[in-house]
Design a protein around this motif. Structure first.
Motif, short mmCIF file in Angstrom:
data_model
loop_
_atom_site.label_atom_id
_atom_site.label_comp_id
_atom_site.label_asym_id
_atom_site.label_seq_id
_atom_site.Cartn_x
_atom_site.Cartn_y
_atom_site.Cartn_z
N LYS A 70 -43.14 56.05 62.54
CA LYS A 70 -41.96 56.87 61.91
C LYS A 70 -42.22 58.20 62.34
CE LYS A 70 -39.32 54.05 59.20
NZ LYS A 70 -39.99 52.80 59.23
N HIS A 89 -31.30 65.90 65.17
CA HIS A 89 -31.30 64.58 64.77
C HIS A 89 -32.43 64.26 64.08
CE1 HIS A 89 -31.06 59.82 65.39
NE2 HIS A 89 -30.47 60.24 64.46
N ASN A 90 -32.37 63.66 62.80
CA ASN A 90 -33.69 63.30 62.15
C ASN A 90 -33.96 61.81 62.25
OD1 ASN A 90 -33.73 65.80 60.69
ND2 ASN A 90 -31.73 65.09 59.57
N GLY A 91 -33.45 61.38 63.40
CA GLY A 91 -34.07 60.21 63.72
C GLY A 91 -33.25 58.87 63.11
N ASP A 92 -32.46 59.16 62.03
CA ASP A 92 -32.17 58.05 61.09
C ASP A 92 -30.46 58.09 61.24
OD1 ASP A 92 -31.67 60.18 60.00
OD2 ASP A 92 -32.64 59.51 58.08
N GLN A 108 -32.99 52.96 61.18
CA GLN A 108 -32.80 53.72 59.86
C GLN A 108 -33.39 53.05 58.65
OE1 GLN A 108 -28.16 53.70 59.17
NE2 GLN A 108 -28.06 54.33 61.34
N GLU A 113 -38.30 64.27 66.16
CA GLU A 113 -37.12 64.52 66.90
C GLU A 113 -36.31 65.66 66.86
OE1 GLU A 113 -34.75 60.80 67.15
OE2 GLU A 113 -33.16 62.03 68.49
N LYS A 135 -24.96 57.95 59.34
CA LYS A 135 -25.51 56.67 59.64
C LYS A 135 -24.58 55.59 59.87
CE LYS A 135 -29.87 57.70 57.11
NZ LYS A 135 -30.55 57.09 55.85
N HIS A 189 -40.35 55.20 70.55
CA HIS A 189 -40.47 55.05 68.92
C HIS A 189 -41.56 54.19 68.65
CE1 HIS A 189 -35.91 55.42 69.22
NE2 HIS A 189 -36.05 56.18 67.65
N TYR A 216 -41.21 59.63 64.91
CA TYR A 216 -39.82 60.29 65.60
C TYR A 216 -39.03 60.72 64.34
CZ TYR A 216 -37.46 56.12 63.79
OH TYR A 216 -36.90 54.97 62.99
N ARG A 217 -39.20 60.53 63.29
CA ARG A 217 -38.29 61.00 61.90
C ARG A 217 -38.71 62.55 61.59
NH1 ARG A 217 -36.44 57.08 58.23
NH2 ARG A 217 -35.79 55.39 59.64
#
Lengths: 183, 183
Positions: free
Chosen positions: A8, B156-159, A182, A14, A172, A42, A10-11
């Motif tokens: 995770k 972007h928070n990736g989600d 997600q 990014e 989302k 990812h 990238y959360r």
């Protein structure tokens, strides 16, 4: 601090927050400020970043192949800038900036207790390290502080000004091709 | 649109905004949404980015070696997400999302008139393109819209959630080692 899956990363990265990077060599930890980084992949979680020979951390990263990417929030703004404006060759930055080191689990570089999250990383690819000082890192373990009240990160505009996180928009339901990211 | 020096690309990208990327091949333009990018070098201005074979733009970027990185703001949030959730193999995204193309000066890929800034880029290095879909681009010309009222970018928070730019903190006076980047 609580763990989250390394996949995770990238959360956390990014969105382009300014980050701190810790290294440790011969028992001596150091920390620098970094703005040139991105998510490369990812899973397995790969991160690209630029750490040049003008950074004292460069030699430690080369020698050990390990670092921690720590994510500071707006309350640490002045420290983040000041850390980037002095060198580990001259000062013990952890002492000077009163940062609390915590041992990492997978790497020799320390975690920073005051940060929102800490990503333990190993160098995965140095193909472009000579040409552009571009390292590809793999995130191997992530620690977050879910109790932390202040969660707004900083984004460096490249000139000494920083944009602070504002509100969040949730789109989302429109991400039809990317639902798997997600969870 | 007004020009700014290509060497100032880091001012637009270091903060990690979500961006649009245009390409053109055989007279057919396309646009995609991209979150995996970073500044690699100030000057000459190099940008790292990940554009994979799952992106229809990948083939055009490979074939032409050219693209434009366009920076959208919060008013375009829904379009930015929807552009990333359909493919140029199936739709003409410029028509579908009513984006205004303008010819670039150095590259065949088009500018997007609705964006805050457009960076004309040429592929500079494909060493890691096969392994990670990582391209190193060189910014060759930049266009900005100084008249635009809405200037808040998205991160972007990736989600599927996006952080909108909040307030700006000015810490220029503390950037003692980096004064040359404030001009």
């Amino acid at each position: 601090m609580k763990q989250m899956p390394a996949s995770k990363a990238y959360r956390l990265l990014e969105a382009g927050p300014i980050v701190l990077v810790t290294t440790a060599q011969d028992g001596r930890p150091n920390v620098m400020t970094m703005g040139f980084h991105m998510v490369v992949q990812h899973d397995p979680p790969l991160i690209g970043c630029v750490i040049g020979p003008w950074d004292h951390s460069h030699a430690a990263l080369r020698a050990t192949g390990e670092c921690v990417i720590a994510i500071p929030t707006v309350d640490l703004a002045r420290k983040v800038v000041d850390i980037g404006n002095c060198s580990g060759t001259e000062v013990d930055k952890f002492a000077k900036f009163r940062l609390t080191l915590k041992p990492a689990k997978e790497v020799g570089a320390p975690l920073i207790a005051e940060c929102l999250a800490n990503i333990e990383c190993r160098v995965a690819d140095t193909t472009l390290a000579d040409r552009y000082n571009l390292f590809v890192l793999q995130a191997v373990r992530i620690w977050t502080d879910p109790e932390r009240k202040e969660r707004r990160t900083l984004h460096h505009n490249g000139d000494g000004t920083f944009t602070v996180d504002g509100r969040t928009i949730d789109l989302k339901e429109r991400m039809v091709l990317w639902k798997q990211f997600q969870d």
